[in-house]
Motif scaffolding. Sequence first.
Motif, PDB file in Angstrom:
ATOM      1  N   ASP A 778       0.855  -1.185   0.000  1.00  0.00           N
ATOM      2  CA  ASP A 778       0.000   0.000   0.000  1.00  0.00           C
ATOM      3  C   ASP A 778       0.896   1.242   0.000  1.00  0.00           C
ATOM      4  N   GLY A 779       0.314   2.374  -0.381  1.00  0.00           N
ATOM      5  CA  GLY A 779       1.073   3.617  -0.363  1.00  0.00           C
ATOM      6  C   GLY A 779       1.892   3.876  -1.600  1.00  0.00           C
ATOM      7  N   ALA A 780       1.704   3.074  -2.652  1.00  0.00           N
ATOM      8  CA  ALA A 780       2.415   3.300  -3.918  1.00  0.00           C
ATOM      9  C   ALA A 780       1.487   2.923  -5.066  1.00  0.00           C
ATOM     10  N   ASN A 781       1.359   3.814  -6.047  1.00  0.00           N
ATOM     11  CA  ASN A 781       0.550   3.567  -7.238  1.00  0.00           C
ATOM     12  C   ASN A 781       1.307   4.021  -8.473  1.00  0.00           C
ATOM     13  N   ILE A 782       1.045   3.366  -9.590  1.00  0.00           N
ATOM     14  CA  ILE A 782       1.634   3.746 -10.869  1.00  0.00           C
ATOM     15  C   ILE A 782       0.528   4.318 -11.750  1.00  0.00           C
ATOM     16  N   GLN A 783       0.697   5.564 -12.183  1.00  0.00           N
ATOM     17  CA  GLN A 783      -0.259   6.199 -13.093  1.00  0.00           C
ATOM     18  C   GLN A 783       0.199   5.931 -14.529  1.00  0.00           C
ATOM     19  N   VAL A 784      -0.594   5.132 -15.258  1.00  0.00           N
ATOM     20  CA  VAL A 784      -0.222   4.706 -16.612  1.00  0.00           C
ATOM     21  C   VAL A 784      -1.115   5.403 -17.631  1.00  0.00           C
ATOM     22  N   THR A 785      -0.500   6.007 -18.650  1.00  0.00           N
ATOM     23  CA  THR A 785      -1.231   6.509 -19.813  1.00  0.00           C
ATOM     24  C   THR A 785      -0.659   5.819 -21.040  1.00  0.00           C
ATOM     25  N   THR A 786      -1.522   5.546 -22.027  1.00  0.00           N
ATOM     26  CA  THR A 786      -1.118   4.761 -23.186  1.00  0.00           C
ATOM     27  C   THR A 786      -0.631   5.665 -24.303  1.00  0.00           C
ATOM     28  N   GLY A 787      -0.149   5.019 -25.376  1.00  0.00           N
ATOM     29  CA  GLY A 787       0.277   5.749 -26.565  1.00  0.00           C
ATOM     30  C   GLY A 787       1.762   6.026 -26.581  1.00  0.00           C
ATOM     31  N   ASP A 788       2.223   6.506 -27.750  1.00  0.00           N
ATOM     32  CA  ASP A 788       3.641   6.798 -27.917  1.00  0.00           C
ATOM     33  C   ASP A 788       4.126   7.858 -26.944  1.00  0.00           C
ATOM     34  N   SER A 789       3.251   8.788 -26.588  1.00  0.00           N
ATOM     35  CA  SER A 789       3.641   9.842 -25.649  1.00  0.00           C
ATOM     36  C   SER A 789       3.179   9.533 -24.229  1.00  0.00           C
ATOM     37  N   GLY A 790       2.709   8.307 -23.993  1.00  0.00           N
ATOM     38  CA  GLY A 790       2.227   7.931 -22.670  1.00  0.00           C
ATOM     39  C   GLY A 790       3.353   7.823 -21.659  1.00  0.00           C
ATOM     40  N   LEU A 791       2.989   7.906 -20.367  1.00  0.00           N
ATOM     41  CA  LEU A 791       3.957   7.848 -19.289  1.00  0.00           C
ATOM     42  C   LEU A 791       3.491   6.864 -18.224  1.00  0.00           C
ATOM     43  N   SER A 792       4.438   6.378 -17.439  1.00  0.00           N
ATOM     44  CA  SER A 792       4.153   5.617 -16.230  1.00  0.00           C
ATOM     45  C   SER A 792       4.818   6.367 -15.088  1.00  0.00           C
ATOM     46  N   ILE A 793       4.025   6.835 -14.112  1.00  0.00           N
ATOM     47  CA  ILE A 793       4.517   7.725 -13.062  1.00  0.00           C
ATOM     48  C   ILE A 793       4.300   7.067 -11.706  1.00  0.00           C
ATOM     49  N   LEU A 794       5.346   7.083 -10.862  1.00  0.00           N
ATOM     50  CA  LEU A 794       5.240   6.554  -9.501  1.00  0.00           C
ATOM     51  C   LEU A 794       4.745   7.641  -8.554  1.00  0.00           C
ATOM     52  N   TRP A 795       3.697   7.302  -7.780  1.00  0.00           N
ATOM     53  CA  TRP A 795       3.175   8.175  -6.726  1.00  0.00           C
ATOM     54  C   TRP A 795       3.262   7.405  -5.403  1.00  0.00           C
ATOM     55  N   THR A 796       3.746   8.050  -4.327  1.00  0.00           N
ATOM     56  CA  THR A 796       3.845   7.367  -3.040  1.00  0.00           C
ATOM     57  C   THR A 796       3.379   8.271  -1.903  1.00  0.00           C
ATOM     58  N   THR A 797       2.996   7.637  -0.805  1.00  0.00           N
ATOM     59  CA  THR A 797       2.685   8.333   0.439  1.00  0.00           C
ATOM     60  C   THR A 797       2.960   7.385   1.589  1.00  0.00           C
ATOM     61  N   SER A 798       3.371   7.937   2.731  1.00  0.00           N
ATOM     62  CA  SER A 798       3.577   7.124   3.928  1.00  0.00           C
ATOM     63  C   SER A 798       2.434   7.282   4.919  1.00  0.00           C
ATOM     64  N   ASP A 799       1.529   8.209   4.652  1.00  0.00           N
ATOM     65  CA  ASP A 799       0.418   8.499   5.562  1.00  0.00           C
ATOM     66  C   ASP A 799      -0.764   7.586   5.229  1.00  0.00           C
ATOM     67  N   PRO A 800      -1.127   6.670   6.130  1.00  0.00           N
ATOM     68  CA  PRO A 800      -2.226   5.734   5.827  1.00  0.00           C
ATOM     69  C   PRO A 800      -3.549   6.412   5.529  1.00  0.00           C
ATOM     70  N   SER A 801      -3.768   7.627   6.040  1.00  0.00           N
ATOM     71  CA  SER A 801      -5.039   8.298   5.775  1.00  0.00           C
ATOM     72  C   SER A 801      -5.183   8.675   4.310  1.00  0.00           C
ATOM     73  N   ASN A 802      -4.061   8.646   3.553  1.00  0.00           N
ATOM     74  CA  ASN A 802      -4.112   8.963   2.120  1.00  0.00           C
ATOM     75  C   ASN A 802      -4.190   7.732   1.231  1.00  0.00           C
ATOM     76  N   PHE A 803      -4.042   6.530   1.799  1.00  0.00           N
ATOM     77  CA  PHE A 803      -4.014   5.317   0.980  1.00  0.00           C
ATOM     78  C   PHE A 803      -5.296   5.206   0.153  1.00  0.00           C
ATOM     79  N   SER A 804      -5.152   4.950  -1.150  1.00  0.00           N
ATOM     80  CA  SER A 804      -6.316   4.913  -2.034  1.00  0.00           C
ATOM     81  C   SER A 804      -6.020   4.055  -3.263  1.00  0.00           C
ATOM     82  N   ASP A 805      -7.069   3.473  -3.819  1.00  0.00           N
ATOM     83  CA  ASP A 805      -6.978   2.728  -5.078  1.00  0.00           C
ATOM     84  C   ASP A 805      -7.554   3.521  -6.240  1.00  0.00           C
ATOM     85  N   THR A 806      -8.013   4.748  -5.968  1.00  0.00           N
ATOM     86  CA  THR A 806      -8.660   5.524  -7.033  1.00  0.00           C
ATOM     87  C   THR A 806      -8.147   6.948  -7.155  1.00  0.00           C
TER      88      THR A 806
END
Length: 911
Positions: A778-806
């Motif tokens: 928990d506390g880490a998500n990858i934001q994926v966008t498709t296509g030739d110009s798409g990116l995969s970005i790492l987002w993290t938090t250590s605060d459990p109150s921010n943990f989210s799947d959306t």
Amino acid sequence: MVIKVKYNGEWVKIPYLSSDHGRELVEEAPKDGKQYARQNGVWSVVNIPEVDFTEVYNAIDTKVDKVEGKSLSTNDYVTADKTKVTNINEVIEAAAKNITATGISITLDKRNLVTNVVENIELNLPASTTALAGLMLPSDKTKLNGIAAGAEVNVNADWNATEGDALILNKPILATVATSGSYNDLTGKPTIPTVDVNKKYVDDKLATKADLADCTVFDIFMKVANGDTPSISQEDYNTLLEKVPNGFVNTLPIRDNGEYISSLFGGYNTNGDNSIWFYAQQTMGVNHCSIQMWIRQNLDVETQVNNDYLIPVTDGISIQASVTDNSTDPNVKEVIIHTTGDGSKALMNDGKYRKLPVYGRNLLLGSGKEVSNAEYEMANYWLTEQISKGTQVTLTIFGELGDDKEMFTIYNSTGAVGSMAQFSKTDFVNGKASKTFKWITNIGDAVADNTHMVVFSSPKTGTSTSTIHKIKLEYGDISTEWSPAWEDIPDLEERYAYGVEWDTASSSPDGVRVGNMQLHRELPIQSKIRGVILDNKGGIKSYLNNSNWSNINTEYLTESVMTEIPEHWYKLYQYGTKFRMMLSAIPLPGYSHINQFYISSFESGIDRSSSTLISSYGVGSTNVNKRGGDNTAEWDSTYRSLLGCPVTNLTRDQFRQAARKRGSGWEMYTYGAHKTLFWLFAVEYATLNSQKPFNAQKDANGFSQGGLGNGPTQMTDWTNFNNNNPLIQCGYTNEFGNGSGEKAYVVKNASDGTHATLMANRYRGIENPFGHIWKHTDGANIQVTTGDSGLSILWTTSDPSNFSDTSYTGYDKKGNVCRINGHVKKMLLGEDGDIIATEVGGSTSTYWCDNYYTSTSVSRMQLVVVGGRSDDGLNAGLVDVGTTNSSGIANNIGSRLCFFPKYKSTEITTE
């Protein structure tokens, strides 16, 4: 006789056949009305019919002369060929009018050139990419339409260019320092006093950090004693159990304080009653009080206050102690303490001197250099770190004001935000004065740059010389003796930190140990990792044996078998092709703090009746409520039994909610916890390859060597065996206790034969830190966008109150990560040491040695799982990371349990 032929509709005599039909070719035959033929020069009468040679003449007139080097074709030109030729224009015209394109396909009308029948054909063409020719997509066309006429390609501007596209127009004229980067080229720079600290001073007079007193127990004692009703929290009680001596009484360090507490003694279970006992002395002139405190296991607190009396004697102090208010009581005993020493060290009972502890950290650089002048702006001191607005600080000045100077006035960087404190002559006693105040960073729109502190001597008209011999700024409201800022001590990090340096230019996963080599042998952080049984409130029921945990019997719904990760500090350096991870058991400048927390010693199981995540011993379990995996009941009591195994086949949110059912502070395994565990391993073993062969022996230098072995990664035909469910019951490696090791686990088949042999492993009390099953974090998500110009970005938090799947709210954006699978060559790292790949191209024995899995086919949030699985072989490891899943539900994905005391009070509700 004359032979005539028909030419142009007229009969012509043969003798006149020639190219111009006018010249006789032979001598004329007799002209007697008969037909003759000439043979051997003699004319004879013959009967020759008239022949029409018109077509022959026509053919001759239209013949094509032979061209040198060319010849006639052997192919016949037939009617079908003529039909095709006739229809060509019509077919081409019709096809051009009936081309249709949809997506990446083209449909053409095709006409049979012979039958003239129209047929449709579809051409499937790829869309164009940067590497492949193909059809232009509508989005690409939109981009092209958006480019203005005459637009030129982007070029990199060159500051030094004098012509061409890279030329920068209207450049400003820069100061010399802008291009030289030299401090000497700065104008208006503050006067920075020279640091008067040398190695001899540090060794001889300044207390080393290892000698610094740990006042944690004193702080907790004061908090309990000062309460309206003395009480203690479970967390503070746990801390005391760690800090106070067990079975005996010892002197405990104290801080300077406003309560006149002069000494503190204490111990645990000194009377065999399992209580914590303290004895504190309170000195107010000749009046003296003693305070006794007992803290029971149930957190009850009892105190007793006694009055004592202090009487000075010639070479010491006479203590008249009594448990009554009457100093003439016959039970009073006299004890005289003789005081000796040189003022900088204290004489201990063993007759040896010890360095006095230095408590407050100096926040000013160059604070030991004497400054003496008559200037209004007398001195500037750079801050070791920016101080937050409103922070309480204490400033102590060792010095004196000039005769016509009235006060020292203190400002943050400039005078624009107002003075923070004033020191008048009457404030100085024996050349020393101190003030406690709140730090100011702005007044209205005026904002200080918060980088240095300025001392003014006023009034401005004064001409006499003022002197500051030493100066100290420290947090809090207590003034302590002068000591230099840590940053002024050149070898501070070399004394109190240890780490490993790697060079990315080399493919070797092994690094070079740096820092204090003795700390590499002692491992002051890793050696404190230990097993513990926690209750649901985070209370420590007991610590576990170092060598063997055997069969731990716990109430698994109210108790959890956990591994304690000690508080420590870290810093990651990156320079050129090299990076270095440094660890310290004490706070150092620029180092980040890791609070004490707990990781489940086992991969997490679940209580099926309450859907609560557990960390419980499972070897030999017959409890159906502790059935792991996907909960297949028909396998109970068979070679595929899941009883006592870790749970899988849950979504990440289901793991999250199941962990939180234990109470506040409980969470599922987090990315931050796993990252911390990896770096503790990497610094201990000086390698990035966690699958190096296990070696329990130290090397010749006393350093840890090898790795944790291949781990449980050797499974075969896993899907057919048990549909990729867990194989190893929790606690299988308990014989290693708080240590590290590996142990063969034989996977039996239906006939009790060997299906596979897995090498279950352990790192300092944590079982199967990689392999066996993937672990959700928990506390880490990858934001994926498709296509030739798409990116995969790492987002993290250590605060459990921010943990989210959306949502990414409350998360920190760390950077772009790799978008293809492969063995990791480079990691994101950054100042937080993130272990998500940015480049692949390594192998199982080079660079980071572990695999990276991802997916970019759909634009979405993707989760992070770690460690690999039972059949991953050498692809697995502590930094084997998967980011392919958006829900994470699978028979081979489980998790661990964590407890974070820091977030215990955070209110997180569960459904």
